[in-house]
Scaffold this active site. Structure first.
Site, PDB file in Angstrom:
ATOM      1  N   ASP A 103       0.836  -1.205   0.000  1.00  0.00           N
ATOM      2  CA  ASP A 103       0.000   0.000   0.000  1.00  0.00           C
ATOM      3  C   ASP A 103       0.870   1.254   0.000  1.00  0.00           C
ATOM      4  OD1 ASP A 103       0.524  -1.046   2.706  1.00  0.00           O
ATOM      5  OD2 ASP A 103      -0.539   0.728   3.406  1.00  0.00           O
ATOM      6  N   GLU A 168      -0.240  -1.034   5.727  1.00  0.00           N
ATOM      7  CA  GLU A 168       0.845  -0.615   6.611  1.00  0.00           C
ATOM      8  C   GLU A 168       0.738   0.861   6.943  1.00  0.00           C
ATOM      9  OE1 GLU A 168       4.923   0.792   7.755  1.00  0.00           O
ATOM     10  OE2 GLU A 168       3.670   1.447   6.106  1.00  0.00           O
TER      11      GLU A 168
END
Lengths: 311, 311
Positions: A103, A168
């Protein structure tokens, strides 16, 4: 630096550097902004399979994950994948984990990019694009390290597990999911960029949302209202001095002037230029000291805000 | 108060009070938030026709209006109606204008309303609903005043012109359009709520937008960025002291502690809780002194901001 063993040298010589750069470019071009990670995760699965890793993938159970005390998230996700690629025999507990996330945070103001954020380019030996450093290059490097080991014909005595995780940037839900799936090991290398320094400890963090209330009124009679924007300044200034206090203590393994920053990343409030704003939302990131504990850190934060609200 | 003439008394006795309240309730229930005024304007046209006024209506030419030095708008409109109802013979220049607007500002946080903003209610002799006071009641009262004159069989020697305008809340484009259409008169009554005081002068105002720039960085390394949110505090505080300075002078016809307020109504900035914000947009309303002139007021505002930015 220690001299390389012949096996290590053989592995390094088997490194597919061109393939690695191509892989980074491909992965950066997938717009895996938080919440939209699945195409990137599927791409990683395919790469892992090509490399010859055994792949474990599963749908994350967000309801179940939300019950965990370490759970934290900002993005509403309806679905998301966990992906772990494995090589080597033996017990997982004796092995090594490589952990990387797919991400990325939104690219911000497009005009300020020298090239489009999701159309990566190599310039002067560097890859430019959103997420190239943080941390698609790291994740691809881990997979290509495994590929080099394979290509060198080296067999590992203990397992190497590469975790490709999501979320994350907004609390770490993907790594939490991997832990809850049972992935534990003797050690773990997180592929975060650290300017090539080996970092053995890190500050923690927690994201926060603060809602500031006001009382609406017409702007021409603004004295009859209470501006939530004006009150927000009190909150922002309280966060600033709270940050100052917390950063007086230094930690030997965490360098920098501001090892435990409080970053106010977003602010929004008010509905109309000519109305006194009746609500403001402040969102940010709160740096936590190693060993401090989440609960103690939260209490200190809430105390600071409470004092500011009353004062 | 002067005694009423027999004609004035006859007109007052012809007032359709129940019809007036019903009309206000109907008009308030039309969600005529700035930019979405056409259904309300059509409703007003129908009412004016029922009352027996001659109605002039036209599509506003926003491109043409934008060229006027007094033009100001915040809402993007693709279409909008001008509506003027007229009774009485003679030259328009000798007549009287009633001016009222149908646009309302957004209702804010719904939960804070004691009843839904667009479902008006009469409670203890008062109408509750978005725009009831500002200024659908005023506009309907003007039309029902005309109706009372008609019903009393009184003929006016000079024209009475009722302007139903749009865009009052975001700069007054509807009234500007009526002026440019040629509507001028000996006098004008603006139906704004004033707690039943006759007000013969008013502060002016101009809406503003301020863009504050920053430099993005990850929140964990916020010292490497420049927070547009932090810089915004400098701007907000400069606006605050500029407001203080401007309100030291009082105007004999404008009461209150803060006759020329600067209201910051909206703020928004940042894309992600954990990123240093690289841009903030501040929107507000700037009170202008009678006779000050738009250009001088703008210059003073821009000077204050420039000093704050450099300081």
């Amino acid at each position: 630096m220690m001299a390389l063993t012949s096996v290590e040298k053989r592995v390094l010589d088997s490194m597919d550097r061109k393939g690695l750069v191509d892989a980074i470019l491909d992965l950066v071009s997938i717009e895996s902004v938080g919440g939209a990670e699945t195409p990137a995760q599927r791409w990683v699965m395919t790469l892992m399979e090509e490399v010859g890793l055994e792949v474990d993938s599963w749908q994350l159970d967000f309801k179940e994950l939300a019950k965990h005390p370490g759970h934290s998230t900002e993005v509403d996700r309806s679905s998301g994948l966990g992906v772990v690629g494995r090589m080597g025999t033996g017990l997982a507990e004796d092995g090594l984990i490589y952990n990387g996330h797919v991400d990325v945070v939104p690219p911000g103001i497009r005009e300020r990019w020298s090239s489009p954020p999701f159309e990566p380019q190599v310039r002067e030996g560097k890859v430019f694009g959103r997420g190239a450093v943080d941390m698609k290059a790291g994740l691809c490097s881990a997979i290509f390290a495994a590929k080099a080991i394979k290509n060198a014909g080296v067999t590992l005595k203990t397992p190497l597990m590469i975790q490709s995780v999501i979320g994350e940037e907004d609390g770490g839900v993907g790594t939490l999911a991997a832990i809850m799936r049972g992935y534990k090991a003797r050690g773990a290398v997180v592929m975060e960029p650290t300017s090539l320094q080996v970092v053995t400890t890190g500050a923690g963090c927690q994201n926060f949302r603060i809602r500031v209330a006001g009382k609406a009124a017409h702007g021409a009679l603004r004295g009859e209202g209470v501006s939530a924007i004006e009150k927000s300044i009190v909150i922002l200034s309280a966060l600033d001095s709270f940050e100052g206090k917390r950063n007086r203590k230094k930690h030997p393994l965490i360098p920098g002037e501001l090892p435990f920053p409080i970053c106010v990343g977003k602010i929004s409030g008010g509905e109309w230029a000519s109305s006194v704003s009746e609500g403001v939302l402040i969102e940010g990131r709160y740096g936590i000291l190693p060993g401090e504990g989440l609960l103690a850190a939260r209490e200190a934060f809430e105390d600071a805000l409470e004092k500011a609200s009353l004062g």
